[in-house]
Design an enzyme around this catalytic site. Sequence first.
Site, PDB file in Angstrom:
ATOM      1  N   GLN A  88      58.639  24.516  37.082  1.00  0.00           N
ATOM      2  CA  GLN A  88      58.613  25.945  36.773  1.00  0.00           C
ATOM      3  C   GLN A  88      59.054  26.189  35.337  1.00  0.00           C
ATOM      4  O   GLN A  88      58.431  26.950  34.598  1.00  0.00           O
ATOM      5  CB  GLN A  88      59.553  26.685  37.737  1.00  0.00           C
ATOM      6  CG  GLN A  88      59.486  28.185  37.617  1.00  0.00           C
ATOM      7  CD  GLN A  88      58.109  28.702  37.963  1.00  0.00           C
ATOM      8  OE1 GLN A  88      57.480  28.243  38.902  1.00  0.00           O
ATOM      9  NE2 GLN A  88      57.615  29.643  37.192  1.00  0.00           N
ATOM     10  N   GLU A 106      58.680  34.891  42.842  1.00  0.00           N
ATOM     11  CA  GLU A 106      57.241  34.616  42.857  1.00  0.00           C
ATOM     12  C   GLU A 106      56.968  33.425  43.789  1.00  0.00           C
ATOM     13  O   GLU A 106      56.103  33.476  44.648  1.00  0.00           O
ATOM     14  CB  GLU A 106      56.800  34.300  41.428  1.00  0.00           C
ATOM     15  CG  GLU A 106      55.321  34.037  41.288  1.00  0.00           C
ATOM     16  CD  GLU A 106      54.959  33.529  39.898  1.00  0.00           C
ATOM     17  OE1 GLU A 106      55.880  33.169  39.127  1.00  0.00           O
ATOM     18  OE2 GLU A 106      53.759  33.473  39.592  1.00  0.00           O
ATOM     19  N   HIS A 107      57.720  32.341  43.583  1.00  0.00           N
ATOM     20  CA  HIS A 107      57.579  31.147  44.418  1.00  0.00           C
ATOM     21  C   HIS A 107      58.902  30.874  45.122  1.00  0.00           C
ATOM     22  O   HIS A 107      59.942  30.796  44.465  1.00  0.00           O
ATOM     23  CB  HIS A 107      57.264  29.910  43.562  1.00  0.00           C
ATOM     24  CG  HIS A 107      56.115  30.093  42.620  1.00  0.00           C
ATOM     25  ND1 HIS A 107      56.292  30.262  41.274  1.00  0.00           N
ATOM     26  CD2 HIS A 107      54.784  30.127  42.843  1.00  0.00           C
ATOM     27  CE1 HIS A 107      55.108  30.395  40.688  1.00  0.00           C
ATOM     28  NE2 HIS A 107      54.174  30.322  41.618  1.00  0.00           N
ATOM     29  N   ASN A 150      49.017  38.047  26.848  1.00  0.00           N
ATOM     30  CA  ASN A 150      50.260  38.284  26.105  1.00  0.00           C
ATOM     31  C   ASN A 150      50.626  39.774  26.121  1.00  0.00           C
ATOM     32  O   ASN A 150      50.016  40.563  26.836  1.00  0.00           O
ATOM     33  CB  ASN A 150      50.131  37.743  24.674  1.00  0.00           C
ATOM     34  CG  ASN A 150      49.044  38.476  23.879  1.00  0.00           C
ATOM     35  OD1 ASN A 150      48.615  39.577  24.248  1.00  0.00           O
ATOM     36  ND2 ASN A 150      48.605  37.867  22.795  1.00  0.00           N
ATOM     37  N   HIS A 182      56.776  25.995  32.069  1.00  0.00           N
ATOM     38  CA  HIS A 182      55.740  26.983  31.787  1.00  0.00           C
ATOM     39  C   HIS A 182      56.015  27.735  30.498  1.00  0.00           C
ATOM     40  O   HIS A 182      55.127  28.010  29.708  1.00  0.00           O
ATOM     41  CB  HIS A 182      55.664  28.015  32.916  1.00  0.00           C
ATOM     42  CG  HIS A 182      54.640  27.680  33.941  1.00  0.00           C
ATOM     43  ND1 HIS A 182      53.304  27.659  33.676  1.00  0.00           N
ATOM     44  CD2 HIS A 182      54.757  27.333  35.248  1.00  0.00           C
ATOM     45  CE1 HIS A 182      52.630  27.323  34.769  1.00  0.00           C
ATOM     46  NE2 HIS A 182      53.491  27.116  35.747  1.00  0.00           N
ATOM     47  N   ASP A 232      49.878  25.590  43.052  1.00  0.00           N
ATOM     48  CA  ASP A 232      49.307  25.953  41.757  1.00  0.00           C
ATOM     49  C   ASP A 232      47.859  25.504  41.641  1.00  0.00           C
ATOM     50  O   ASP A 232      47.069  26.124  40.924  1.00  0.00           O
ATOM     51  CB  ASP A 232      50.087  25.280  40.622  1.00  0.00           C
ATOM     52  CG  ASP A 232      51.360  26.021  40.292  1.00  0.00           C
ATOM     53  OD1 ASP A 232      51.471  27.194  40.689  1.00  0.00           O
ATOM     54  OD2 ASP A 232      52.243  25.423  39.654  1.00  0.00           O
ATOM     55  N   SER A 291      57.424  33.937  34.981  1.00  0.00           N
ATOM     56  CA  SER A 291      57.261  33.299  36.286  1.00  0.00           C
ATOM     57  C   SER A 291      58.591  32.742  36.792  1.00  0.00           C
ATOM     58  O   SER A 291      59.497  32.469  36.010  1.00  0.00           O
ATOM     59  CB  SER A 291      56.246  32.180  36.037  1.00  0.00           C
ATOM     60  OG  SER A 291      55.916  31.491  37.178  1.00  0.00           O
ATOM     61  N   GLU A 300      48.496  76.935  52.997  1.00  0.00           N
ATOM     62  CA  GLU A 300      48.579  76.359  51.647  1.00  0.00           C
ATOM     63  C   GLU A 300      47.928  77.271  50.610  1.00  0.00           C
ATOM     64  O   GLU A 300      47.821  76.892  49.443  1.00  0.00           O
ATOM     65  CB  GLU A 300      47.921  74.967  51.631  1.00  0.00           C
ATOM     66  CG  GLU A 300      48.701  73.949  52.471  1.00  0.00           C
ATOM     67  CD  GLU A 300      48.194  72.522  52.346  1.00  0.00           C
ATOM     68  OE1 GLU A 300      47.085  72.330  51.813  1.00  0.00           O
ATOM     69  OE2 GLU A 300      48.912  71.608  52.778  1.00  0.00           O
ATOM     70  N   HIS A 320      39.097  76.690  51.797  1.00  0.00           N
ATOM     71  CA  HIS A 320      39.154  75.572  52.743  1.00  0.00           C
ATOM     72  C   HIS A 320      38.951  76.100  54.169  1.00  0.00           C
ATOM     73  O   HIS A 320      38.148  75.580  54.938  1.00  0.00           O
ATOM     74  CB  HIS A 320      40.497  74.840  52.644  1.00  0.00           C
ATOM     75  CG  HIS A 320      40.586  73.885  51.494  1.00  0.00           C
ATOM     76  ND1 HIS A 320      40.448  74.267  50.194  1.00  0.00           N
ATOM     77  CD2 HIS A 320      40.791  72.533  51.464  1.00  0.00           C
ATOM     78  CE1 HIS A 320      40.576  73.206  49.404  1.00  0.00           C
ATOM     79  NE2 HIS A 320      40.780  72.140  50.158  1.00  0.00           N
TER      80      HIS A 320
END
Lengths: 431, 431
Positions: free
Chosen positions: B259, B327-328, B214, B262, B361, B237, B415, B420
């Site tokens: 869907q 998503e799908h 959540n 859900h 799924d 979703s 730089e 270095h």
Amino acid sequence: MPIRLSRASTDFDTQFRQFLAAKRETSADVEAAARAIVDDVAKRGDAALLEATRKFDRLELTASSLRVTPAEIEAAVKVCDAATVDALKFARDRIEAFHLRQLPQDQRFTDEAGVELGWRWSAIESAGLYVPGGTAAYPSSVLMNAIPAKVAGVGRLVMVVPSPDGRLNPLVLAAAHLGGVSEIYRVGGAQAVAALAHGTATIAPVAKIVGPGNAYVAAAKRLVFGKVGIDMIAGPSEVLVIADDSGNADWIAADLLAQAEHDASAQSILITDSRRLADDVARAVEGQLKTLPRAGIAGASWADFGAIIEVDRLDQAVPLADAIAAEHLEIMTADPDAFAARVRNAGAIFLGAHTPEAIGDYVGGSNHVLPTARSARFSSGLGVLDFMKRTSLLKCGPDQLRALGPAAMTLGRAEGLEAHSRSVGIRLNLP
Amino acid sequence: MPIRLSRASTDFDTQFRQFLAAKRETSADVEAAARAIVDDVAKRGDAALLEATRKFDRLELTASSLRVTPAEIEAAVKVCDAATVDALKFARDRIEAFHLRQLPQDQRFTDEAGVELGWRWSAIESAGLYVPGGTAAYPSSVLMNAIPAKVAGVGRLVMVVPSPDGRLNPLVLAAAHLGGVSEIYRVGGAQAVAALAHGTATIAPVAKIVGPGNAYVAAAKRLVFGKVGIDMIAGPSEVLVIADDSGNADWIAADLLAQAEHDASAQSILITDSRRLADDVARAVEGQLKTLPRAGIAGASWADFGAIIEVDRLDQAVPLADAIAAEHLEIMTADPDAFAARVRNAGAIFLGAHTPEAIGDYVGGSNHVLPTARSARFSSGLGVLDFMKRTSLLKCGPDQLRALGPAAMTLGRAEGLEAHSRSVGIRLNLP
């Protein structure tokens, strides 16, 4: 003085745990300030972006002067030292060759049930590249961020770089040009991140933002994560050198200082089974510091966060290296490859005495954007996959649906998702 | 009523943009509350975790009863319906077979200069899997999160699942058992995320946390990101069905409702070039809703966020699908493979009329943890790579250092990083 630990001492475990837990960054809580800036740019677009730029960069811009022009880029390239531009090209070509090998393969296969499965990789449409201004404006970082994106096939690559008081580093513009950056805007800070994420009238939004920045930039990236993709949140950088008695103290000291000069919160660590080497390196660092231009920074980093850890046998260095999970790991032992195979957590490994980390910073070809602050435990250096995404593919015919469907219906009902079950059942004439 | 848009209408672009921009989640600002909980657990460990569990889950635990015992797991498996456990095993085997193909290859090569380069993949040492309690406790999600981790080679896989008033879903425990989870703790919320990230006396910390939750869980994951790795922040979703006139209206309606059931903020969209189909689907949805157990949720989702978009030619659906970045994505056209090849942004694509998304799924084998809320523009579904990291390897000998070193020294100096340059020069006797 850097900390000296010995694996043989009775309270080593406690000392090592404290050493690992020590915070190297005073993470000023800038979240609220960053949030206010991000929200303002999301709401008011260019107006808020220009206002913030006036305030933080002391620079008066208009929407039409936000973007760096082709003429400015051309002029910048001309002003750069030719040998440096050649070195950037040399680096560019090597980085490109390395990253071309990272392009992933698609897969498509049919299983025993006749189900067609697989996945497909595709480039993200657009990416934003944050480049810090001021002293941390590194042209090499521009290449390291831009080239994987171009190799991945990102069409639109947008760079933002602050120009405090109007100053821009010509080498940064030259590197952007060499790296194939498509658009450059002279803005920075949380406001630039917000503009890339939410878009303004002048700057179209991007799908992902990469590149290092200060605390405000990091906080802004954390806030826009989800709206757009982001790379890692960069922390202070570190090197771990593991060496046996064959190690050259002067070379090792030089490598420790190369890391330390980045930032006062950078960290350089030596683990060795040779007390002789430990003492010699400690002395060599002090000696080399005397003539180093950035001795102030490097000396502070070494004194505050540097460490030399003695072990009885190099074996004992393996779990320590995994716990440290260094961004950069240099191995200078008799058989560096065999030793490297035993270490699990490191961003990049530099094998043998002739591979100073600075080679990897510039021209090795591998990426120098690497997981810092112990995040090599769970993340990787920047690469081509960071600019691509995978779409999975699934295809059933009637026979396959008959074979798989009943189990799906059972699970749908067990989860209380009746419509899931029915979407299968309706095709199979099952209740 | 769901929104009806037509590509042919003069203000389609504006309407579509508004449709895309509509927020589907009232993201209550729980950041401050989540931060307080995370900080408390980081500081006080088990004591804070137990206190939060008492407060939010109305459950009195002690440090020794935090962990679900082997006996409890065994008892849970026994209590489950045998056909459901068989379906979970069927799903487990298919998911495992699919993900085994995602194991990446290491690379090691020597370039023309003689430099040895490459990279190596390794599994992260430990991962935490967040599983929601209550109605959203899906055993299938346990499998989808656990199996890629086990395939990657993660040694320690820790599951946290809240048990409000002491209730635990036996199927969730059965799925954890089948998926190879090593430890289960009956805690949830921001406090469980904090325990996984910072560790307590009872729960050792993990390197990465995955799994949906959540708003408090999402906020906590955002806060601990960097300390540990996290997967995406899951949003509501969605499914997008693209169908031509051959589409079966009843099947499509069933998929849209699968869907929609859900979550009231889920989204179901149909794009078609057939007005006949558009009308039939709209009618079929209303008809099927009448007998659906979760008609309240599905009906609200369809009414508030559902959409039917008519286009003149299916061509026009391609940029719309990329902008939606579903998503799908279900494709039910004459040649679904050819159509799919043209779409860039989707989490997973379901090809042809006999591949309802519910197959993916549960039992298709591909992962059902997919990028939501338009994040398929920049991210991928969960996979084996999410539980591995890449270490790059670089090895020069004296000759290679001579070949590459001077360019590195030039860039280091450009730089302002003299140390270095010196770390290279000292090995080459160069100033």
